[in-house]
Design a protein around this motif. Structure first.
Motif, PDB file in Angstrom:
ATOM      1  N   THR A 196       0.817  -1.485   0.334  1.00 52.72           N
ATOM      2  CA  THR A 196      -0.168   0.178  -0.434  1.00 52.72           C
ATOM      3  C   THR A 196       1.297   1.462   0.191  1.00 52.72           C
ATOM      4  OG1 THR A 196      -1.224  -1.121   1.408  1.00 52.72           O
ATOM      5  CG2 THR A 196      -2.226   1.373   1.275  1.00 52.72           C
ATOM      6  N   ILE A 197       1.273   1.976  -1.264  1.00 51.45           N
ATOM      7  CA  ILE A 197       1.669   3.515  -1.014  1.00 51.45           C
ATOM      8  C   ILE A 197       0.823   4.212  -0.567  1.00 51.45           C
ATOM      9  CG2 ILE A 197       2.592   5.282  -2.600  1.00 51.45           C
ATOM     10  CD1 ILE A 197       3.655   2.449  -4.445  1.00 51.45           C
ATOM     11  N   VAL A 198       0.506   5.319   0.649  1.00 50.23           N
ATOM     12  CA  VAL A 198      -0.514   6.092   1.464  1.00 50.23           C
ATOM     13  C   VAL A 198      -0.835   7.290   0.200  1.00 50.23           C
ATOM     14  CG1 VAL A 198      -0.981   7.184   2.962  1.00 50.23           C
ATOM     15  CG2 VAL A 198       0.028   4.915   3.374  1.00 50.23           C
ATOM     16  N   ARG A 199      -1.626   7.677  -0.440  1.00 48.02           N
ATOM     17  CA  ARG A 199      -1.484   8.533  -0.807  1.00 48.02           C
ATOM     18  C   ARG A 199      -3.336   9.541  -0.143  1.00 48.02           C
ATOM     19  NH1 ARG A 199      -0.147   7.652  -7.470  1.00 48.02           N
ATOM     20  NH2 ARG A 199      -0.449  10.189  -7.198  1.00 48.02           N
ATOM     21  N   PRO A 231      -4.228   3.670   6.262  1.00 53.06           N
ATOM     22  CA  PRO A 231      -4.584   1.689   6.043  1.00 53.06           C
ATOM     23  C   PRO A 231      -4.221   0.998   7.115  1.00 53.06           C
ATOM     24  CG  PRO A 231      -3.590   3.127   4.134  1.00 53.06           C
ATOM     25  CD  PRO A 231      -3.293   4.292   5.552  1.00 53.06           C
ATOM     26  N   ASP A 232      -5.103   0.095   7.507  1.00 51.70           N
ATOM     27  CA  ASP A 232      -4.513  -1.052   8.014  1.00 51.70           C
ATOM     28  C   ASP A 232      -2.470  -1.698   8.261  1.00 51.70           C
ATOM     29  OD1 ASP A 232      -6.590  -0.932   9.626  1.00 51.70           O
ATOM     30  OD2 ASP A 232      -7.148  -2.671   8.656  1.00 51.70           O
ATOM     31  N   GLU A 233      -1.805  -1.445   6.841  1.00 46.83           N
ATOM     32  CA  GLU A 233      -1.097  -1.884   6.637  1.00 46.83           C
ATOM     33  C   GLU A 233       0.122  -0.781   7.030  1.00 46.83           C
ATOM     34  OE1 GLU A 233       2.452  -3.007   3.169  1.00 46.83           O
ATOM     35  OE2 GLU A 233      -0.405  -3.150   2.614  1.00 46.83           O
ATOM     36  N   GLU A 245       2.672   3.122  15.067  1.00 42.38           N
ATOM     37  CA  GLU A 245       3.264   4.922  15.446  1.00 42.38           C
ATOM     38  C   GLU A 245       3.655   5.104  14.138  1.00 42.38           C
ATOM     39  OE1 GLU A 245       6.648   3.128  16.950  1.00 42.38           O
ATOM     40  OE2 GLU A 245       5.931   4.310  19.062  1.00 42.38           O
ATOM     41  N   PRO A 246       2.513   5.377  12.996  1.00 45.81           N
ATOM     42  CA  PRO A 246       2.654   5.467  11.525  1.00 45.81           C
ATOM     43  C   PRO A 246       3.409   6.766  11.925  1.00 45.81           C
ATOM     44  CG  PRO A 246       0.064   5.972  12.127  1.00 45.81           C
ATOM     45  CD  PRO A 246       0.681   5.286  13.836  1.00 45.81           C
TER      46      PRO A 246
END
Length: 863
Positions: A196-199, A231-233, A245-246
Motif C-alpha cells: 500500500t502506497i499511502v496517498r 490504512p491498516d498496513e 506508530e504511523p
C-alpha cells in the motif's frame, strides 16, 4: 490649593505615563534623525568622490602587485588600489537589534533572516563575495521540520518565504519558482516496499513528513487539507517492527523516498534497457578520429551498461546511405545491410538488428573492433542524419529506450537537411543575434514522436564547422535527452577535448538511467505552475513526459499564487518521478519541500535565494532571447535587478542611506546578472560562434543549479600557498579549501598561481614571477619560461605540493557530472584571453565593469 485632578492618584499615574511615553518617542525620533543625517552626510561625501559614469577598473590587463606577496596569505593585499566609489570605512547602518526593532513586522524571525535584510550599500562595500561557497538560505521553520526538509541540492525555491498573495509577490518584484535535480545520485535513499502506497484520496499527494496525524487512524494532507484514513498496513512500522506508530514510518520521516511501485503504476510490463548507437561515418567523421574512441570506450564499458539479462543493443551508421548491422546470435560475424533509399527509409530485417546483449556479446565486440577500419578510406562527404533518425525511430518504437547520436557536420541529405545560417561577420554584433531558433520543425516533430514511444535521443556533436545546433538540439530537448558538444574535436590536434570526450563517454555509458518516466509536481492549494524549463514534453498542466531520466539533468519551474495563502502558515511542494529502472523495476522517487508563508514584504526579501533566482531568470532570459530577441532578454535581466532593488528601497525600510542599497540576501544580485550578461549565451559585442551560443543556452535549460552557477560566476582560488586552515579530511586525504576571490584582475599577482573553475573548464593561471618551487613541484618544469604553451595536465609528482594540488583538482573534478578540461595558462600566452574573459568584474570593450554596472543600475532606479 490642590486641584481635584492632582488629588486623584489614578489620574496622576495616567499623566505621568503619558509624559514618559512622549519623552521616549521624542528621544527615539531624535536618534533616528541623527542616524539618517549621518547616513546622508556619508553618502553625500562618497558621491562627491565618485567618478563620472563610464569609469571602471583597468581594461583586461591585470593590475599586478609588484612587490612579492606573502606565501601565507591566500588573498593578496592591494595597498594603493582603491577604486573610486568604494569607501574603506564601515557604514553607519543599524545593528541587528535596531534593525529587528525597526522592522516590527518580522517579530519571531530567525537571526539569519534579519541578516538577510541588513542594508548593504553596494557602491561602498567592495568585497561582497563570501570567502566560501554561497550557502542557500535556511527556511525559517521549527527545528523538527528543518531536520526532515528536502535537501537544497535536490529541491530549491527562489523564495524560502512564500508570499501570502500574488499582490505581495508582485510588490517584491522577485520571481517565484522551483529548481529541481530529481534523479541525482544519492548515497542514502530510503527504499520502501509496501503493498500500500499511502496517498491523498483527493489530490493524490504521497504521504510525507509534513502531513498531520489527527489520531492513529486519520491524517490530513498538507497540500489540499483533506482528511484521509490511515490504512491498516501502515500501522506497522518495518523499521521499528512495532504497531500503532504511523508517524514513525520511513515515508513520514524522510522528505526524499523511493517506492517500489505495484502493477497499478504500469501501462505495460516494464521495458528492458535498450540502447541504439547511431554513428556518423562520413569522411569528416573519420577525419576527427572519434569513431576509434567511441568503439574503444564502449568495449571497455560493455559490461557496465545499466541493465539486466534483457538488455538489448543495436548499431546504425550513416553517411549518404544508412547501414544496419545484423548481430543475431548464431552468425559467424556481423552482417552489414545498406539502405540507399533515404527518402523512404525501411528496416531490412526488423528482428535481428536490436539484439540481446548477453546472447550476442561476442558479435557486438567483433563489430566494435572492426568498425573504425571499415570506413578509413571513405570519400563520402554527405550526411543523411534525418533519415538515420527516422530509421532509429522505427527500430526503437516497439520497446522504447535510448538513442545515442554522434554527428560531426551539417546534415546535407534527405529529410531534415540544413543550410548554413551563420554569418561569421555578425558573431560580435551588438544589434542582435539571428537564428537562435530552429530552421525546420522536422527535428521537433520527430522528437515528439519519439517521446510518445518512450524513446530519448542524446546528441554528441563533434564538429569544427557550423552544424546548426539550434535545429538539431530539438531532438534532445523534446525527447528528454542530453546534449554533448565538442567544438573542433580532433583525436590528434585537440588533446584536451579528446580527454574530456573519453571521460564524458565513460560516465554517459555507465551512469544510472530511468526509462519510460513521468514527473508530476504538486503544490499547496492556492499555488500553481505556469512554465516548465528543461528537456521534456509537457503531457498535461503538471505532468512532464521523460522518455529517459538521468542523474545529470536539472529542471526549473515558474509558479504563481492564484489564491490567498492566509489560512496556512506552511506551503509545500512535491515532485514525484515514476520510472522504470535499468533492472526492469517500476519505481517512484518522491521529494517534498516545506516552506513558511509570510505576509510582510520584508520577510519575502529576507528569504530570497539569490542563486535559485539567478538560475530561474537565466532560463526565462533564454526563452525571451529565442522568442523575441537577445536585446529584450538582456534588458529584462537588468530590469529584474532595478525593479527588485527599487521595491526593497521603497517598501521595506526607511533606515537606508543614499546610494545603491540592497538587502544582504540580494547583495550578489547585480554581480550575478552582470556575469549572466557576459556569459556566452547572452553576451553581445564579443565574437561568439552561433553553435557555441546555442549550446550555452541548452546548458542553462537542462543543467542542475550547481553546474549553472559555476558557468555564471566561476570560482577563483589562489593555489600556490595552500594552508591547512578549513581543509576537508576525506578518505584519508586532506583537501585544501582556499578562499574564494573576486573575479577581477585586481586579485591576480605576478607572484601567484590561480585556479579558475568555470564548470566545464578549469584554468590554472601561473604568474611570471611565480615561485620556481611551485612550478617545479607542481608542474614539473624548472621555471616559468619552460612551461609548455599547451599544457593540459598536472603531472603526478612525489612531493607534498603536487599531492595537495592533485587532491584539490580531483575533488573539484569529481563533484560534477561533466569532466572539465584543464588548461595551464602562462600570463604571457595568447590563451590567457579566454581566462580573462571570465573576470566578470572587469571592464571589456563591449561590457561594463561591475562598478560601472552598479552606477547604471543606480541611474535606472532614479528615473
Amino acid at each position: 490649593s490642590a486641584s481635584p485632578m492632582t488629588s486623584d492618584p489614578y489620574c496622576e499615574m495616567i499623566v505621568l505615563s503619558l509624559v514618559m511615553i512622549i519623552c521616549i518617542i521624542s528621544y527615539m525620533y531624535m536618534c533616528v534623525c541623527v542616524c539618517v543625517c549621518v547616513c546622508v552626510c556619508v553618502s553625500t561625501d562618497s558621491s562627491k568622490a565618485a567618478p563620472p559614469f563610464g569609469f571602471g577598473y583597468p581594461n583586461l590587463q591585470p593590475a599586478y602587485q609588484q612587490s612579492p606577496a606573502s606565501r601565507n596569505d591566500s588573498t593578496p593585499s592591494y595597498s594603493g588600489f582603491n577604486p573610486p566609489g568604494y569607501q574603506q570605512f564601515s557604514q553607519p547602518f543599524p545593528t541587528m537589534s535596531q534593525l529587528s526593532a525597526a522592522l516590527g513586522g518580522i517579530g519571531g524571525v530567525s537571526e539569519l533572516e534579519v541578516e538577510g535584510l541588513r542594508p548593504v550599500n553596494l557602491l561602498q562595500e567592495r568585497n561582497i563575495l563570501p570567502p566560501g561557497p554561497v550557502p542557500p538560505p535556511e527556511p525559517n521553520l521549527s527545528t523538527d521540520l528543518r531536520k526532515v526538509n528536502c535537501s537544497s541540492d535536490t529541491f530549491r525555491c527562489t523564495l524560502t518565504n512564500i508570499p501570502q498573495t500574488q499582490a505581495l509577490l508582485n510588490k517584491a518584484k522577485l520571481p517565484l519558482g522551483l529548481l529541481l535535480h530529481p534523479f541525482r545520485d544519492l548515497t542514502q535513499l530510503p527504499v520502501i516496499t509496501s503493498n500500500t502506497i499511502v496517498r491523498c484520496r483527493t489530490c493524490r499527494t504521497y504521504i510525507n513528513p509534513f502531513v498531520s496525524f489527527l489520531d492513529q487512524k486519520r491524517w490530513k494532507c498538507n497540500l489540499c487539507y483533506r482528511v484521509n484514513d490511515v490504512p491498516d498496513e501502515f500501522m506497522y512500522n518495518p523499521v521499528t517492527r512495532s504497531y500503532g506508530e504511523p508517524h514513525k514510518r520511513p515515508e513520514v520521516q524522510n522528505s526524499t523516498v523511493e517506492f517500489i511501485a505495484s502493477s497499478d503504476y504500469m501501462l505495460r510490463p516494464p521495458q528492458p534497457a535498450v540502447y541504439l548507437f547511431v554513428l556518423d561515418v562520413s569522411h569528416n567523421a573519420v577525419e576527427t578520429g572519434y569513431l576509434n574512441i567511441f568503439c574503444q570506450s564502449l568495449l571497455e564499458n560493455l559490461d557496465k551498461l545499466p541493465g539486466d539479462t534483457r538488455t538489448r543493443v543495436g548499431f546504425v551508421t550513416f553517411d549518404s546511405t544508412i547501414h544496419f548491422y545484423n548481430l543475431q546470435d548464431g552468425l559467424s560475424q556481423p552482417q552489414m545491410l545498406v539502405v540507399s533509399d533515404i527518402d523512404d527509409v525501411f528496416i531490412p530485417t526488423p528482428d535481428s538488428l536490436m539484439v540481446n546483449l548477453k546472447e550476442s556479446k561476442e558479435l557486438v565486440k567483433d563489430l566494435l573492433n572492426t568498425l573504425p577500419a571499415m570506413f578509413t578510406h571513405t570519400r563520402e562527404t554527405h550526411s543523411a542524419l534525418g533519415p538515420a533518425l527516422q530509421a532509429a525511430y522505427k527500430l526503437m518504437s516497439p520497446t522504447g529506450g535510448r538513442v545515442s547520436v554522434f554527428q560531426t557536420q551539417l546534415p546535407t541529405l534527405g529529410a531534415g537537411l540544413l543550410q548554413s545560417r551563420e554569418d561569421p561577420n555578425q558573431r560580435s554584433s551588438t544589434k542582435g543575434v539571428q537564428h537562435l531558433g530552429p530552421a525546420t520543425d522536422f527535428y521537433k516533430k520527430l522528437a515528439l514522436d519519439c517521446s510518445g514511444q518512450q524513446i530519448a535521443v542524446d546528441l554528441f556533436l563533434l564538429s569544427s564547422q557550423y552544424s546548426d545546433l539550434a535545429s538539431l538540439a530539438c531532438m534532445s530537448k523534446y525527447s528528454a535527452g542530453s546534449i554533448y558538444y565538442y567544438p573542433a574535436f580532433h583525436r590528434i590536434h585537440n588533446l584536451p577535448l579528446l580527454g574530456k570526450f573519453q571521460k564524458d563517454l565513460q560516465r554517459y555509458l555507465t551512469r544510472k538511467i530511468g526509462f519510460e518516466a513521468v514527473m508530476r509536481i504538486r503544490c499547496t492549494k492556492g499555488l500553481s505552475i505556469h512554465t516548465f524549463h528543461g528537456n521534456f514534453f509537457v503531457r498535461s498542466t503538471d505532468l512532464l513526459s521523460l522518455a529517459n531520466v538521468n542523474p545529470d539533468s536539472g529542471f526549473a519551474v515558474q509558479m504563481s499564487i492564484d489564491e490567498s495563502l492566509a489560512d496556512t502558515s506552511l506551503a509545500c511542494f512535491q515532485a514525484a518521478l515514476l520510472y522504470t529502472s535499468s533492472k526492469g523495476k517500476r519505481r517512484i522517487r518522491v521529494h517534498t519541500l516545506c516552506l513558511p508563508v509570510v505576509s510582510q514584504l520584508s520577510d519575502v526579501f529576507a528569504g530570497a535565494d539569490i542563486q535559485a533566482i539567478t538560475c530561474l531568470l537565466a532560463n526565462m532570459a533564454i526563452d525571451r532571447a529565442i522568442s523575441s530577441s537577445l536585446s529584450d532578454a538582456r534588458d529584462a535581466l537588468v530590469n529584474a535587478v532595478v525593479d527588485s532593488l527599487t521595491a526593497y528601497r521603497n517598501g521595506v525600510s526607511g533606515l537606508q542611506p543614499a546610494g545603491l542599497t540592497a538587502p544582504a540576501a540580494l547583495r550578489l544580485f547585480p554581480l550575478y546578472v552582470l556575469a549572466l550578461l557576459k556569459q556566452k549565451a547572452l553576451r553581445t559585442g564579443t565574437s561568439t560562434r552561433l553553435d557555441d551560443r546555442v549550446f550555452a543556452m541548452c546548458e542553462f535549460k537542462s543543467q542542475p543549479l550547481r553546474h549553472i552557477m559555476r558557468m555564471v560566476h566561476p570560482d577563483l582560488f589562489r593555489v600556490d600557498n595552500f594552508s591547512e586552515q578549513g581543509a576537508l579530511h576525506l578518505n584519508n586525504c586532506v583537501v585544501p579549501q582556499p578562499q574564494l576571490l573576486q573575479l577581477t584582475a585586481e586579485k591576480l599577482t605576478r607572484e601567484g598561481a590561480f585556479l579558475m573553475d568555470c564548470g566545464s573548464v578549469l584554468y590554472l593561471w601561473v604568474g611570471k614571477s611565480c615561485s620556481e618551487l611551485f612550478i617545479r613541484d607542481v608542474l614539473g618544469c624548472p621555471n616559468h619560461t619552460s612551461i609548455p604553451q599547451n599544457m593540459t595536465q598536472i603531472p603526478d609528482l612525489d612531493n607534498p605540493y603536487s599531492e595537495r594540488m592533485r587532491t584539490f583538482l580531483n575533488w573539484l573534478q569529481e563533484s560534477r557530472p561533466f569532466w572539465p578540461v584543464l588548461y595551464v595558462v602562462k600570463d604571457d600566452a595568447s590563451a590567457k584571453i579566454s581566462f580573462f574573459q571570465h573576470l566578470v568584474e572587469d571592464r571589456t570593450e563591449s561590457a561594463f565593469s561591475y562598478y560601472e554596472f552598479l552606477l547604471h543600475i543606480q541611474q535606472q532606479m532614479s528615473k
